[in-house]
Every structure is written in structure tokens, then in C-alpha cells.
Design a protein around this motif. Sequence first.
Motif, PDB file in Angstrom:
ATOM      1  N   PHE A   1      74.494  49.777  15.733  1.00 20.30           N
ATOM      2  CA  PHE A   1      73.241  49.545  16.452  1.00 20.30           C
ATOM      3  C   PHE A   1      72.050  49.997  15.624  1.00 20.30           C
ATOM      4  CE2 PHE A   1      76.131  49.790  20.111  1.00 20.30           C
ATOM      5  CZ  PHE A   1      75.647  48.782  20.938  1.00 20.30           C
ATOM      6  N   VAL A   2      70.940  49.276  15.766  1.00 25.42           N
ATOM      7  CA  VAL A   2      69.664  49.718  15.195  1.00 25.42           C
ATOM      8  C   VAL A   2      68.647  49.764  16.331  1.00 25.42           C
ATOM      9  CG1 VAL A   2      70.136  48.751  12.920  1.00 25.42           C
ATOM     10  CG2 VAL A   2      68.901  47.370  14.605  1.00 25.42           C
ATOM     11  N   ALA A   3      67.639  50.612  16.175  1.00 21.51           N
ATOM     12  CA  ALA A   3      66.592  50.732  17.185  1.00 21.51           C
ATOM     13  C   ALA A   3      65.542  49.657  16.977  1.00 21.51           C
ATOM     14  CB  ALA A   3      65.948  52.110  17.109  1.00 21.51           C
ATOM     15  N   ARG A   4      65.085  49.107  18.089  1.00 19.23           N
ATOM     16  CA  ARG A   4      64.023  48.090  18.041  1.00 19.23           C
ATOM     17  C   ARG A   4      63.170  48.280  19.287  1.00 19.23           C
ATOM     18  NH1 ARG A   4      61.664  44.747  14.194  1.00 19.23           N
ATOM     19  NH2 ARG A   4      60.863  42.861  15.172  1.00 19.23           N
ATOM     20  N   GLY A   5      61.983  48.872  19.133  1.00 17.81           N
ATOM     21  CA  GLY A   5      61.182  49.200  20.300  1.00 17.81           C
ATOM     22  C   GLY A   5      61.921  50.208  21.160  1.00 17.81           C
ATOM     23  N   VAL A   6      61.935  49.998  22.473  1.00 16.13           N
ATOM     24  CA  VAL A   6      62.621  50.929  23.378  1.00 16.13           C
ATOM     25  C   VAL A   6      64.055  50.467  23.646  1.00 16.13           C
ATOM     26  CG1 VAL A   6      60.501  51.741  24.465  1.00 16.13           C
ATOM     27  CG2 VAL A   6      61.686  49.745  25.410  1.00 16.13           C
ATOM     28  N   HIS A   7      64.600  49.643  22.746  1.00 14.84           N
ATOM     29  CA  HIS A   7      65.969  49.157  22.889  1.00 14.84           C
ATOM     30  C   HIS A   7      66.771  49.428  21.619  1.00 14.84           C
ATOM     31  CE1 HIS A   7      63.762  46.758  25.898  1.00 14.84           C
ATOM     32  NE2 HIS A   7      64.893  46.750  26.564  1.00 14.84           N
ATOM     33  N   ARG A   8      68.056  49.253  21.731  1.00 15.11           N
ATOM     34  CA  ARG A   8      68.933  49.253  20.569  1.00 15.11           C
ATOM     35  C   ARG A   8      69.632  47.893  20.533  1.00 15.11           C
ATOM     36  NH1 ARG A   8      74.186  51.289  22.802  1.00 15.11           N
ATOM     37  NH2 ARG A   8      73.748  52.234  24.809  1.00 15.11           N
ATOM     38  N   ILE A   9      69.784  47.369  19.334  1.00 15.04           N
ATOM     39  CA  ILE A   9      70.351  46.038  19.173  1.00 15.04           C
ATOM     40  C   ILE A   9      71.619  46.131  18.345  1.00 15.04           C
ATOM     41  CG2 ILE A   9      69.959  43.725  18.254  1.00 15.04           C
ATOM     42  CD1 ILE A   9      66.991  44.150  18.690  1.00 15.04           C
ATOM     43  N   CYS A  10      72.673  45.459  18.809  1.00 19.43           N
ATOM     44  CA  CYS A  10      73.926  45.413  18.062  1.00 19.43           C
ATOM     45  C   CYS A  10      73.772  44.425  16.903  1.00 19.43           C
ATOM     46  CB  CYS A  10      75.076  44.978  18.977  1.00 19.43           C
ATOM     47  SG  CYS A  10      76.670  44.864  18.139  1.00 19.43           S
ATOM     48  N   VAL A  11      73.959  44.920  15.677  1.00 25.42           N
ATOM     49  CA  VAL A  11      73.822  44.047  14.505  1.00 25.42           C
ATOM     50  C   VAL A  11      75.172  43.725  13.868  1.00 25.42           C
ATOM     51  CG1 VAL A  11      71.468  44.769  14.016  1.00 25.42           C
ATOM     52  CG2 VAL A  11      73.374  46.024  12.977  1.00 25.42           C
ATOM     53  N   ALA A  12      76.229  44.421  14.321  1.00 22.42           N
ATOM     54  CA  ALA A  12      77.580  44.120  13.829  1.00 22.42           C
ATOM     55  C   ALA A  12      78.589  44.773  14.764  1.00 22.42           C
ATOM     56  CB  ALA A  12      77.776  44.635  12.406  1.00 22.42           C
ATOM     57  N   HIS A  13      79.757  44.137  14.914  1.00 24.36           N
ATOM     58  CA  HIS A  13      80.808  44.750  15.725  1.00 24.36           C
ATOM     59  C   HIS A  13      82.172  44.261  15.263  1.00 24.36           C
ATOM     60  CE1 HIS A  13      81.937  41.425  18.738  1.00 24.36           C
ATOM     61  NE2 HIS A  13      81.226  40.859  17.807  1.00 24.36           N
ATOM     62  N   GLU A  14      83.144  45.111  15.478  1.00 28.24           N
ATOM     63  CA  GLU A  14      84.542  44.759  15.232  1.00 28.24           C
ATOM     64  C   GLU A  14      85.322  45.178  16.470  1.00 28.24           C
ATOM     65  OE1 GLU A  14      85.869  43.135  12.776  1.00 28.24           O
ATOM     66  OE2 GLU A  14      84.056  42.989  11.535  1.00 28.24           O
ATOM     67  N   GLU A  15      86.025  44.209  17.077  1.00 28.91           N
ATOM     68  CA  GLU A  15      86.643  44.459  18.371  1.00 28.91           C
ATOM     69  C   GLU A  15      87.946  45.234  18.272  1.00 28.91           C
ATOM     70  OE1 GLU A  15      87.076  40.932  20.647  1.00 28.91           O
ATOM     71  OE2 GLU A  15      84.922  40.626  20.879  1.00 28.91           O
ATOM     72  N   SER A  16      88.229  45.950  19.347  1.00 30.20           N
ATOM     73  CA  SER A  16      89.496  46.674  19.489  1.00 30.20           C
ATOM     74  C   SER A  16      90.655  45.680  19.554  1.00 30.20           C
ATOM     75  CB  SER A  16      89.460  47.496  20.779  1.00 30.20           C
ATOM     76  OG  SER A  16      90.760  47.872  21.179  1.00 30.20           O
ATOM     77  N   PRO A  17      91.825  46.062  19.044  1.00 31.05           N
ATOM     78  CA  PRO A  17      92.992  45.168  19.149  1.00 31.05           C
ATOM     79  C   PRO A  17      93.589  45.133  20.558  1.00 31.05           C
ATOM     80  CG  PRO A  17      93.597  47.213  18.045  1.00 31.05           C
ATOM     81  CD  PRO A  17      92.117  47.249  18.217  1.00 31.05           C
ATOM     82  N   HIS A  18      93.149  46.043  21.447  1.00 30.28           N
ATOM     83  CA  HIS A  18      93.685  46.084  22.811  1.00 30.28           C
ATOM     84  C   HIS A  18      93.140  44.932  23.661  1.00 30.28           C
ATOM     85  CE1 HIS A  18      95.598  49.970  22.298  1.00 30.28           C
ATOM     86  NE2 HIS A  18      94.463  50.495  21.857  1.00 30.28           N
ATOM     87  N   PRO A  19      93.959  44.390  24.571  1.00 34.86           N
ATOM     88  CA  PRO A  19      93.461  43.343  25.485  1.00 34.86           C
ATOM     89  C   PRO A  19      92.303  43.848  26.349  1.00 34.86           C
ATOM     90  CG  PRO A  19      95.865  43.424  25.514  1.00 34.86           C
ATOM     91  CD  PRO A  19      95.413  44.634  24.757  1.00 34.86           C
ATOM     92  N   LEU A  20      92.418  45.104  26.817  1.00 36.47           N
ATOM     93  CA  LEU A  20      91.345  45.725  27.588  1.00 36.47           C
ATOM     94  C   LEU A  20      90.458  46.482  26.607  1.00 36.47           C
ATOM     95  CD1 LEU A  20      90.025  46.480  30.290  1.00 36.47           C
ATOM     96  CD2 LEU A  20      91.554  48.468  30.391  1.00 36.47           C
TER      97      LEU A  20
END
Length: 264
Positions: A116-135
Motif C-alpha cells: 500500500f501507498v498513501a494518497r491523500g487520506v487514503h491508502r491504495i493497493c499498488v500490488a498484491h499476491e494472493e494466499s494459496p488458501h481458498p478462504l
Amino acid sequence: MSEGQARAGGDSDQQAGGVRSVRRAFDILALLTEDRPVITLREITESTGLAKTTALRLVQTLEETGLLGSHPSGYTAGPALWRWAHLARSQWEVSQETRKVMRDLADRLGETVNLFVARGVHRICVAHEESPHPLRHVVDVGDEQPLWAGASSKILLHDASEVFLRRVAAASPQGEAHVERLRAWATEAAGRGYAVSSSEWDEGLTAVAVPVTGRTGKVVASLSLSGPSHRFPYEAVERFATELAEGARLISGQGFSHPLSSAV
């Protein structure tokens, strides 16, 4: 009323109408999603509340500019959007080296890893890698979340001024009274080198976050691990934080920077 005043008033009305048309055009484009890649004129009028003639005029303009394309079932994203998306992706996508660090963490720790990076009063996801779990916890690139809650927010508020903390607090459900807690969270996270949150933003979700620093040593992003709270027992949090900190050190060493990040 003088001629000059009348002309000024007319210009103002035209500007207001132009802004309104732009907003309406974006409302139409926003109807396009991965689940709904094609929209009909009827869906446009029902979703936006626009008159059919107004919607049709806007759709025709969007087609002429390449933002919408004709489809046998209605309208879909046009080639101009693809050009913009390609430009945004080339500017915003994090490096393959950073993605590899995140993928290794997700595989090894079994939970979703987000940047995440900060942008104003929010944080924005700029990259993600998902868990291998179904849930698992799912955050899409580009998702915007408030800075008034969550482990990543506590990290990103590290260098926040008092004025900015009050802005963030004012945007929270608690109002400005939340500023004391925000200040305490940021101070605690800076002291121990990581932050933890549980059900602060999403019910049943726990997250651990650590800072990613730029060349000057300033916090420029937050690297986090998140998932269902039952998979984050107390004894595991310390290990998660240690693993994340090593990953953040590698990412920082690669010279991480992102055009969406902004100083708070």
C-alpha cells in the motif's frame, strides 16, 4: 445587468454544464466492470437516472472519442481506454523483483501479501499476491481504503503531521476525537517496527504490516500480510512481522518508489 455580467454568467453556466456532462460520462464508464463488460442503453438510463436522449448523446460522444465501443449487445470499453490502461499499468506496476519478494512471502507464510501507498487520506493497493488458501483476503490493485484504520495505515502515518492526522481523523466515523488514537497507533508502530490490526476495517480480518523505506529512509509504502483472524494466533504474529520486515528490507534495497505515493 450589464452585458459583461450577462456574458460572465453565461460562461459560468456553460462551465457548470460542461463539468456535469463530464461527471455523467464518467458515471457511464464506471458501469463497466469485469462482471459486466457490456452495458446496454437501458442499463445506463436505469443506473444513472439520465433521460434516454441525454444518455444516447453522451454514449455517442464516448464512442467518437474511443472511450466506448459498439457491441452486438450494447457498449463495451473502447480502444482509448486500453491506451490509458496500458499507460497506467506501465507507470504504476511495481517491478518484477518486488513482485517476486511478495510472491515468496505469500507462498511461505500462506496469506495474502499487499503493498500500500498513501494518497491523500487514503491508502491504495499498488500490488498484491494472493494466499494459496481458498478462504483468503482479497484486495485488488487500485483498491482504496481509508487511513483511519488498519495495520498498513498505522505504518503509513509514521511521518504524518498533526494537521494531517486531524484530516484523517475527521474522515473517520469517530470524527476528530480519533486523532489521539491515530497518533498513539503511529507512535507504537514506529517504536516496534510493525503494526497489527484486527477487525478494524474488515470484520474477522487480521493484518500485520511493516514499513518500506525510500532512499532517504522515509516510509514510502507499507508491506502487509492479511487473512482470517483465526489463522493469525498471537504467537504467529511476531514471526510474520519478522518475515515481512526481511521482505521489506529487500524491496527497500531495490529502490522502491511509486508515482501514486504522496508525502503525508
